[in-house]
Motif scaffolding. Structure first.
Motif, mmCIF file in Angstrom:
data_model
loop_
_atom_site.group_PDB
_atom_site.id
_atom_site.type_symbol
_atom_site.label_atom_id
_atom_site.label_comp_id
_atom_site.label_asym_id
_atom_site.label_seq_id
_atom_site.Cartn_x
_atom_site.Cartn_y
_atom_site.Cartn_z
ATOM 1 N N TYR A 101 0.836 -1.210 0.000
ATOM 2 C CA TYR A 101 0.000 0.000 0.000
ATOM 3 C C TYR A 101 0.872 1.262 0.000
ATOM 4 O O TYR A 101 0.684 2.155 -0.830
ATOM 5 C CB TYR A 101 -0.902 -0.027 1.235
ATOM 6 C CG TYR A 101 -1.877 1.120 1.320
ATOM 7 C CD1 TYR A 101 -3.066 1.102 0.612
ATOM 8 C CD2 TYR A 101 -1.616 2.224 2.130
ATOM 9 C CE1 TYR A 101 -3.969 2.141 0.701
ATOM 10 C CE2 TYR A 101 -2.503 3.267 2.225
ATOM 11 C CZ TYR A 101 -3.687 3.223 1.509
ATOM 12 O OH TYR A 101 -4.576 4.266 1.594
ATOM 13 N N VAL A 102 1.840 1.295 0.910
ATOM 14 C CA VAL A 102 2.695 2.492 1.037
ATOM 15 C C VAL A 102 3.501 2.700 -0.245
ATOM 16 O O VAL A 102 3.566 3.818 -0.786
ATOM 17 C CB VAL A 102 3.637 2.369 2.259
ATOM 18 C CG1 VAL A 102 4.604 3.545 2.321
ATOM 19 C CG2 VAL A 102 2.834 2.301 3.546
ATOM 20 N N ALA A 103 4.092 1.616 -0.749
ATOM 21 C CA ALA A 103 4.949 1.730 -1.940
ATOM 22 C C ALA A 103 4.129 2.164 -3.160
ATOM 23 O O ALA A 103 4.555 3.049 -3.926
ATOM 24 C CB ALA A 103 5.636 0.390 -2.212
ATOM 25 N N ALA B 408 -5.909 4.470 5.247
ATOM 26 C CA ALA B 408 -6.405 5.687 4.591
ATOM 27 C C ALA B 408 -6.679 6.784 5.622
ATOM 28 O O ALA B 408 -6.408 7.962 5.384
ATOM 29 C CB ALA B 408 -7.672 5.370 3.799
ATOM 30 N N ALA B 409 -7.185 6.385 6.798
ATOM 31 C CA ALA B 409 -7.434 7.363 7.866
ATOM 32 C C ALA B 409 -6.123 7.978 8.332
ATOM 33 O O ALA B 409 -6.058 9.180 8.623
ATOM 34 C CB ALA B 409 -8.144 6.688 9.032
ATOM 35 N N ALA B 410 -5.067 7.153 8.391
ATOM 36 C CA ALA B 410 -3.755 7.674 8.794
ATOM 37 C C ALA B 410 -3.287 8.751 7.808
ATOM 38 O O ALA B 410 -2.729 9.774 8.198
ATOM 39 C CB ALA B 410 -2.740 6.534 8.853
ATOM 40 N N VAL B 420 1.213 7.169 6.824
ATOM 41 C CA VAL B 420 0.732 5.801 6.546
ATOM 42 C C VAL B 420 1.803 4.803 6.986
ATOM 43 O O VAL B 420 1.499 3.783 7.615
ATOM 44 C CB VAL B 420 0.408 5.625 5.043
ATOM 45 C CG1 VAL B 420 -0.166 4.241 4.786
ATOM 46 C CG2 VAL B 420 -0.553 6.696 4.559
ATOM 47 N N LEU B 421 3.052 5.150 6.669
ATOM 48 C CA LEU B 421 4.168 4.291 7.076
ATOM 49 C C LEU B 421 4.256 4.226 8.605
ATOM 50 O O LEU B 421 4.485 3.157 9.183
ATOM 51 C CB LEU B 421 5.473 4.844 6.474
ATOM 52 C CG LEU B 421 6.703 3.956 6.594
ATOM 53 C CD1 LEU B 421 6.497 2.635 5.880
ATOM 54 C CD2 LEU B 421 7.926 4.668 6.027
#
Lengths: 174, 500
Positions: A101-103, B408-410, B420-421
């Motif tokens: 997701y992050v990447a 997504a909330a993050a 997000v990380l």
């Protein structure tokens, strides 16, 4: 010395992690530039907390060894406590889904990241009916795009590697 | 009373706030009923949404979710033999045997009535207690506040889990995380590892979603999604009395409910002790008082009434330390601090001083009372339906969406991929903490408190003529420090004796 019980091993590992975290942040705190005129410099509180974490971590470790030696460890462990019943493979799979997701978010954008991450996460959770997995991934990504980018008007930034804004704008552009 | 009436008037003149009170009641029940997910997890995921609302709708929404989420846990405990929240663990002991006997409807309705009565008692104590206590605490200076924060740190760390040491380490780690970012006085970057984005500090939304939601998803995935949803008593023969509480049963339960509400309210005032402690203390106390303790655990109505009234009675009083001292008594109160600050409302005893914040707080109290009625009504008539609907949701489809919503909330807090990380990293940290017996609640509360604590510490030393002695020469300050030390020593000695 008697063989270490699982509780003792868990506490020793936790103690080591605390000592490492405390040590790392103590070094980081030491590097904080100080104002010579300040009554209390910027590094005092972080340094105090870092040393406290380190000291209490060591205390935790010593306590674990002593209790283990005396045979006063509480046992058996309840399910969900300690790592004796941990499934690290499954943990890594979920972390991997998050990493995807992050990447993808960084490389492409929010819409594609949601679609791809949903796809792999649904698969990781044991869903093997591909029609359902694809349908849920695509519809989920579109719903997230509409809620977060169209209604909440968040920054739908262009990816660092691929510009897919033409695709995401279909669902979120006013 | 006049303030409360004005609060109701403010609430009823704001349709958006009214809508979010009812929405909060429903959302909280649903999240609470999902095994593993708590009111804190629901609030973590919905916190970014509240940034787009006005002050009252946002606060009312999250506050009511906190209340109804505690109640919602009883649905999972009774129907699935899995506590939806830790606060419902004791409810399971008698609730599930009743469900197995074909009396799930009755068990859920007892839980609803007990929760509503307990919550109302707690809310009334909050309304009348907070203003009274705040009139004394608003004269405190930085030295007193530092001592209160220090006391809160050690008390929360000491009482939050089984191990005093692990609890205090959890609070210290939360405080360390709060130190990341620019120094509050000199604006010097601290512990940022050279990452420019970290100069703003860690945001609370990614921390919350990571520690409460991502870690829970990891735990559920690790278990192979063995949640026992779907095991409901549908095959059992049912009678009219199996679904509804009789008048005799209500009369029998009422003293239990009232006594447990008092226990829950007292526990709620103490920072760090939450619903999960209250439910077991009330259950244990009522079992001890019972003429037939051997029948407890076999499906007694009192076994549901006691823990449910106690765990919901915690909700209101846990806000007293927040409103009178600026100390969050629970995770939900810690999250609400952030929301108060987003809307420019200073937290602490001065909250009752300015007309705007005073009217807002009383409107929030009114929202709480209305929220209790709302979740009571939803739970009484639709609780069994909600439970059976949740049982139809396959966890393998549900949890991927919960994970993605959390991530997504993050992002939505500051539109930052780094957040997000951070949520992902704290998900793993939260998993490790929970497995190793550390407290994520203590971590979050300390994270919220640490900066204020540092600020008051430095302010105290600036105004002090005797350096650190200021904390010992001010009587109130000394009193709080001694209180913190006493609780820690008492808990440590108790823990040591249990082991010996």
């Amino acid at each position: 010395m008697p063989i270490l019980t699982h509780v003792a091993k868990t506490d020793l590992a936790a103690a080591a992690v605390c000592a490492l975290i405390g040590g790392f942040f103590a070094v980081q705190s030491w590097w904080i530039p100080i104002d010579p005129h300040a009554t209390v410099s910027s590094r005092v509180v972080p340094l105090f907390i870092s040393f406290s974490v380190m000291a209490l971590g060591l205390l935790l470790g010593c306590g674990a060894i002593l209790r283990n030696a005396r045979g006063t460890e509480p046992s058996p462990l309840l399910p969900g406590h300690g790592f004796h019943d941990a499934n690290f493979r499954q943990v890594m799979v979920i972390v991997g889904c998050g990493a995807v997701y992050v990447a993808t978010f960084w490389a492409v954008n929010f819409l594609v990241a949601n679609a791809l991450a949903l796809l792999v996460t649904l698969f990781a959770f044991g869903n093997r009916k591909w029609s359902v997995v694809f349908a849920l991934s695509l519809s989920g990504a579109v719903i997230y795009q509409i809620i977060f980018m169209r209604f909440m008007i968040l920054d739908d930034s262009v990816g660092a590697l691929i510009d897919a804004s033409a695709l995401s704008n279909i669902f979120s552009a006013y | 009373m006049y303030d409360l009436a004005a609060g109701f008037a403010t609430l009823f003149s704001d349709p958006e706030a009214l809508f979010f009170v009812f929405a909060g009641a429903f959302v909280g029940i649903v999240f609470g009923a999902l095994p593993g997910l708590t009111a804190s997890a629901a609030i973590a995921m919905l916190l970014p949404l509240s940034f787009f609302l006005g002050a009252l709708p946002a606060l009312a929404f999250l506050y009511v979710i906190g209340k109804s989420g505690r109640y919602g846990g009883s649905i999972a405990a009774i129907l699935f033999n899995t506590p939806g929240t830790a606060a419902s663990a004791a409810t399971m002991l008698d609730g599930y045997p009743m469900a197995q006997r074909g009396e799930a409807g009755k068990a859920l309705r007892i839980a609803t009535i007990a929760s509503v009565v307990g919550d109302l008692c707690g809310e009334l104590i909050l309304i009348f207690g907070a203003v009274y206590i705040a009139s004394y605490t608003k004269i405190f200076g930085p030295a007193e506040y530092f001592s209160i924060y220090a006391m809160a740190f050690v008390v929360i760390g000491s009482v939050v889990g089984k191990s005093v040491l692990k609890g205090i380490i959890s609070t210290l780690c939360g405080a360390l995380a709060a130190m990341i970012g620019l120094d509050i006085i000199s604006n010097t970057p601290r512990l940022t590892l050279g990452i420019a984005q970290l100069e703003e500090g860690l945001a609370i939304v990614p921390l919350l979603t990571g520690l409460f939601v991502v870690s829970e998803v990891i735990i559920q995935a690790e278990k192979g999604l063995q949640a026992k949803m779907g095991k409901i008593e549908t095959d059992q023969p049912r009678s009219e009395s199996a679904d509804y509480m009789t008048w005799a049963e209500f009369r029998h339960c009422l003293p239990v409910i009232l006594r447990s509400s008092v226990i829950g309210s007292i526990i709620g005032i103490i920072p760090g002790l939450g619903s999960s402690v209250a439910c077991f203390v009330a259950y244990g106390e009522e079992k001890r008082r019972s003429k037939h303790p051997e029948k407890w655990g076999t499906g007694l109505v009192e076994g549901i009434a006691a823990p449910e009234s106690a765990n919901n009675a915690v909700s209101g009083p846990s806000m007293i330390p927040l409103l009178t001292l600026g100390i969050p008594g629970s995770t939900i109160a810690a999250i609400l601090i952030g929301l108060f600050l987003v809307h420019g409302i200073p937290v602490g005893p001065t909250i009752f001083d300015t007309p705007y914040s005073r009217s807002l707080i009383f409107a929030l109290f009114a929202s709480g009372l209305l929220g209790i009625v709302a979740y009571g009504a939803i739970g009484y008539w639709f609780g069994p339906f909600i439970g059976r609907t949740i049982a139809l949701l396959p966890p393998r489809l549900l949890y991927p969406f919960i994970l993605l919503t959390a991530l997504a909330a993050a992002y939505s807090g500051r539109s930052s991929i780094l957040d997000v990380l951070v949520a992902l990293v704290f998900g793993v940290i939260g998993y490790g903490m929970r497995r190793a017996g550390f407290s994520v609640a203590a971590f979050i509360i300390a994270f919220v408190l640490a900066r204020s604590m540092e600020e008051t510490f430095r302010q105290s030393l600036l105004i002090s003529d005797n350096g650190m002695l200021i904390f010992l020469t001010e009587p109130v300050s000394l009193g709080f420090l001694l209180l913190g030390a006493s609780v820690t020593i008492y808990r440590s000695v108790n823990a040591w004796r249990r082991r010996a």
